[in-house]
Design a protein around this motif. Sequence first.
Motif, mmCIF file in Angstrom:
data_model
loop_
_atom_site.group_PDB
_atom_site.id
_atom_site.type_symbol
_atom_site.label_atom_id
_atom_site.label_comp_id
_atom_site.label_asym_id
_atom_site.label_seq_id
_atom_site.Cartn_x
_atom_site.Cartn_y
_atom_site.Cartn_z
ATOM 1 N N THR A 53 0.860 -1.188 0.000
ATOM 2 C CA THR A 53 0.000 0.000 0.000
ATOM 3 C C THR A 53 0.896 1.237 0.000
ATOM 4 O OG1 THR A 53 -0.091 -0.072 2.406
ATOM 5 C CG2 THR A 53 -1.920 -1.100 1.219
ATOM 6 N N PRO A 54 0.381 2.387 -0.391
ATOM 7 C CA PRO A 54 1.218 3.594 -0.393
ATOM 8 C C PRO A 54 1.786 3.884 0.996
ATOM 9 C CG PRO A 54 -0.800 3.974 -1.626
ATOM 10 C CD PRO A 54 -0.964 2.640 -0.952
ATOM 11 N N VAL A 55 3.015 4.360 1.009
ATOM 12 C CA VAL A 55 3.707 4.699 2.259
ATOM 13 C C VAL A 55 4.118 6.167 2.167
ATOM 14 C CG1 VAL A 55 5.662 4.146 3.753
ATOM 15 C CG2 VAL A 55 4.560 2.333 2.425
ATOM 16 N N THR A 56 3.922 6.899 3.238
ATOM 17 C CA THR A 56 4.276 8.318 3.219
ATOM 18 C C THR A 56 5.794 8.475 3.199
ATOM 19 O OG1 THR A 56 4.310 8.475 5.626
ATOM 20 C CG2 THR A 56 2.213 8.939 4.528
ATOM 21 N N PHE A 57 6.239 9.548 2.551
ATOM 22 C CA PHE A 57 7.675 9.842 2.568
ATOM 23 C C PHE A 57 8.143 10.100 3.995
ATOM 24 C CE2 PHE A 57 6.918 11.143 -1.946
ATOM 25 C CZ PHE A 57 7.794 10.237 -2.507
ATOM 26 N N GLY A 58 7.267 10.690 4.811
ATOM 27 C CA GLY A 58 7.651 10.962 6.194
ATOM 28 C C GLY A 58 8.000 9.702 6.942
ATOM 29 N N ALA A 59 7.207 8.627 6.755
ATOM 30 C CA ALA A 59 7.485 7.373 7.453
ATOM 31 C C ALA A 59 8.814 6.785 7.000
ATOM 32 C CB ALA A 59 6.349 6.381 7.209
ATOM 33 N N HIS B 65 13.521 10.180 11.157
ATOM 34 C CA HIS B 65 14.251 11.318 11.711
ATOM 35 C C HIS B 65 15.239 11.913 10.703
ATOM 36 C CE1 HIS B 65 12.610 10.385 15.640
ATOM 37 N NE2 HIS B 65 13.023 9.139 15.511
ATOM 38 N N ASP B 66 15.435 11.232 9.576
ATOM 39 C CA ASP B 66 16.437 11.685 8.606
ATOM 40 C C ASP B 66 15.855 12.778 7.725
ATOM 41 O OD1 ASP B 66 18.132 9.770 9.621
ATOM 42 O OD2 ASP B 66 17.431 8.247 8.211
ATOM 43 N N ARG B 67 15.653 13.941 8.266
ATOM 44 C CA ARG B 67 15.079 15.060 7.527
ATOM 45 C C ARG B 67 15.709 16.347 8.038
ATOM 46 N NH1 ARG B 67 8.952 15.530 9.696
ATOM 47 N NH2 ARG B 67 9.167 17.489 8.568
ATOM 48 N N GLU B 68 15.475 17.399 7.242
ATOM 49 C CA GLU B 68 16.061 18.703 7.545
ATOM 50 C C GLU B 68 17.556 18.537 7.808
ATOM 51 O OE1 GLU B 68 13.468 20.023 10.669
ATOM 52 O OE2 GLU B 68 11.932 20.685 9.260
ATOM 53 N N LEU B 69 18.064 19.050 8.923
ATOM 54 C CA LEU B 69 19.499 18.982 9.164
ATOM 55 C C LEU B 69 19.992 17.554 9.351
ATOM 56 C CD1 LEU B 69 20.002 22.019 11.576
ATOM 57 C CD2 LEU B 69 20.535 21.885 9.143
ATOM 58 N N LEU B 70 19.103 16.659 9.831
ATOM 59 C CA LEU B 70 19.537 15.290 10.100
ATOM 60 C C LEU B 70 19.620 14.440 8.842
ATOM 61 C CD1 LEU B 70 17.584 14.491 13.386
ATOM 62 C CD2 LEU B 70 19.964 15.185 13.116
ATOM 63 N N ILE B 71 19.104 14.916 7.710
ATOM 64 C CA ILE B 71 19.177 14.100 6.501
ATOM 65 C C ILE B 71 20.616 14.010 6.025
ATOM 66 C CG2 ILE B 71 18.858 15.969 4.824
ATOM 67 C CD1 ILE B 71 17.012 14.074 3.278
#
Length: 879
Positions: free
Chosen positions: A477-483, A487-493
Amino acid sequence: MRVSAGGARIDRGRVLRFRFDGVAMTGHPGDTLASALLANGVHLVGRSFKYHRPRGIVSAGAEEPNALVTVGEGAFAEPNTRATMVELHEGLVATSQNRWPSLSFDAGALTGLFGRFFPAGFYYKTFFGPASRWTGLYEPFIRRMAGLGPAPTAADPDHYDRVVAHCDCLVIGGGAAGRAAAAAASGRVMMLDEGMPGADPPGVTCLWRTTAFGRYDDNLVMAVERVADHLPPDERRGPRQRLWQIRAKEIVLATGAHQQPLVFPGNDLPGVMLESAAVRYLNDFGVLVGRRIVVAGEIGGADALRDAGAEVVHLPHVLAAHGGRRVRGVTGPDGRRIACDALLMGGHWQPAVHLFTHVGGKVAFDAGRHAFLPVAAEGQPRCVGACAGELPVVAPVAPVVGPKAFVDYQNDVTLADIDLAAREGFVSVEHLKRYTTTGMATDQGKLSNLNALSRLADNLAVAPGVVGTTTFRPPYTPVTFGALAGHDRELLIDPARTTPLHGWHVARGAVFEDVGQWKRPWYFPKAGESMHEAVLREGRAVREGVGMLDASTLGKIDIRGPDAAALLNLVYTNAWAKLEVGRCRYGVMLGEDGMVFDDGVSARIADDHFIMFTTTGNAARVLDRLEDYCQTEWPHLEVWLNSVTEHWAAAVVTGPRARDLLKGAVSGCDLSAEAFPHLAWREAVVAGHPVRLYRISFTGELSFEIHSDARHAVAVWQALWAAGEALGVTAYGTETMHVLRAEKGYVIIGQETDGTVGPHDLGLGWAVSLKKPDFIGKRSLARPDMQRPDRKQLVGLLPDAAVPEGAQLTAGAADRAMLGHVTSAYHSPVMDRPFALALLSGGRARVGEEVFARFGGAPVRCTVTEAMFHDPEGVRMNG
């Protein structure tokens, strides 16, 4: 409409308010958005992808292809959400998609009038050229007319979590079969179910609102838990969703089965839905989908529908459905037209085998059930219940040919499209899928694949089992990019790493560059200075006096154990067994193909202890490579590796006055050339802190590297700086470092190398010991290709004017045949002229010749030289 019968999942004592397309409605806790819309008499919920046809709710679960809506507003908006999987909460806002100006009147529906001109693959046959129209006309038009909901432009304000878990038995599916399997399992048992919370089997860890979307090698299952999706955004206190990575000894699939729709003209009208869905809406949510209901095909819950007050007409099949924004009638098998406000399709059932097939699970066609069933095999999950084929035997209903008889709801693929593809020679089910796009939408063909391949089989006059199925791939099923991002986003990516001396550099106005994840001082400009001027000043200061560089980012690997020297003998091209304690040595590391992988100096701290220095950008890969070889090729070696890059800070003091500077700051060490020669290391004290001094030079000058505990780095650096102020010490950055090392002919991995360069090409043959029994890449060095005299070799260039890195080299100004390219190019602070390093075919035999650098402008004449412009005898470095 809501009736008094049924409704086991809802709390009728409470009322929730929500809005759909701006219209206020009410529902109850336990409702899905789909059940609440049906309870409010809303059947038209969206427009189709291609023809903008009115679409309603078809199913009651994850297989829903039509009822895609945008849930939430602003940054919280999530498009393409299945209304059947959205739990109702107070204040929920949902919006229909792919329509203009409104859902009830959509101008895009005009495309349906020209549907005969848009058959399967029409874009392959229509949009040939010119190429400029693709980006300027075709693509914008298609994206505007065909599509789903737009993504929000604001950053996602929600938080997402990630968990790794292990268990003895993982049961996927919390129905009757799943609960029975979980209760019978032993050890640590986990059970996942995508529905709302139910009764937990004793001793079983249950994850409700959790969908397993992928199965991977070695029994790894990925799942998303919708932790707070059922709450209003302002009531979410923790993560919105949590990504689970579950490794299980055994996997049991109790994923059930999906009832398949029937195919006939008008089978996509709002009010046409699966018979099983209508029964579930009644039993779970107390919603009756119509007052006058026609059931076509298999009938299972008609008595319940009648008991709830509906008039039910059962037909073996229908020839067509009629209506506009909702079904208003059907044509029965005898040609008689029957009025209705709901048409239920009682098709056969297909087990949900998607997860089973993700890692090579095979399925076989069962003619009796007209379904593909999982084939039990060692190493594959155990299927139970409907997933294993425990299904009602339903006689297949033949499709009815006619206009707008849809096979794939999400991509608007009709029966005629399948027939056209077959006529055009697409006889492979995989080719059919790609040509018609059936099964390629976000529903992954849950309600379309079986009908599509059955129709192809009819065209080919073979059984569906001969045609076979397409390959199911994650996600189920579709999965959100957020999931997925967690935590790997913004500065943490992409975390930025700074050295302990970063603040000192910032205070002195350093300009930084990114080297891997590190922030390294690039140069230290004074007021009004350009980069070029700053680098020339820094370079001259090092050549004439003394400079300091922060080298803390260099990779450092601590190697211990009785076989530490044996390991270095295997990974480096030169010999290490006889290196004395207290001395250092330069080494070249090759790949198995004989090409240079990394280089650096290593120091022998004790008989069984080395420190290996790597390039900044390659530190992690070198450690990973050593660990890999130790575990797979040389498990007999007693050696242990540890990354200590962050533990040791490093300051480079270099230049003719370097020793004078250290005399003012260092104690406990004889700094004389006799007692402390080049490529040696000693222990000492700076600012009261113990340090290791290494005589290693990357500038060609007298140099010392002072390594200290990172906690003392600032104190050590400041003590050295204070001692150097009377000598005019100058801080320099990586750009000056590059200039100085290039003048000396030192290479940088990744700049002078590109994966096709061997040690002899770089003039490093002196660092290759062919007497050693073995080292990584040794056999490849013996290949004839590595001995060719016309291989590209490292040389120096003295161009008549500045040339850029990457410039191509030719023999004559008018020649086009490329002989090599410029790898490094700078302006020398000592020679006060441009110079360069280059890889040139047969380069060492061309020293003294002229070549031409071509980079877009007029060719620049260059004189080929040895790849060393400064102190070739090494007098300054060894002083």
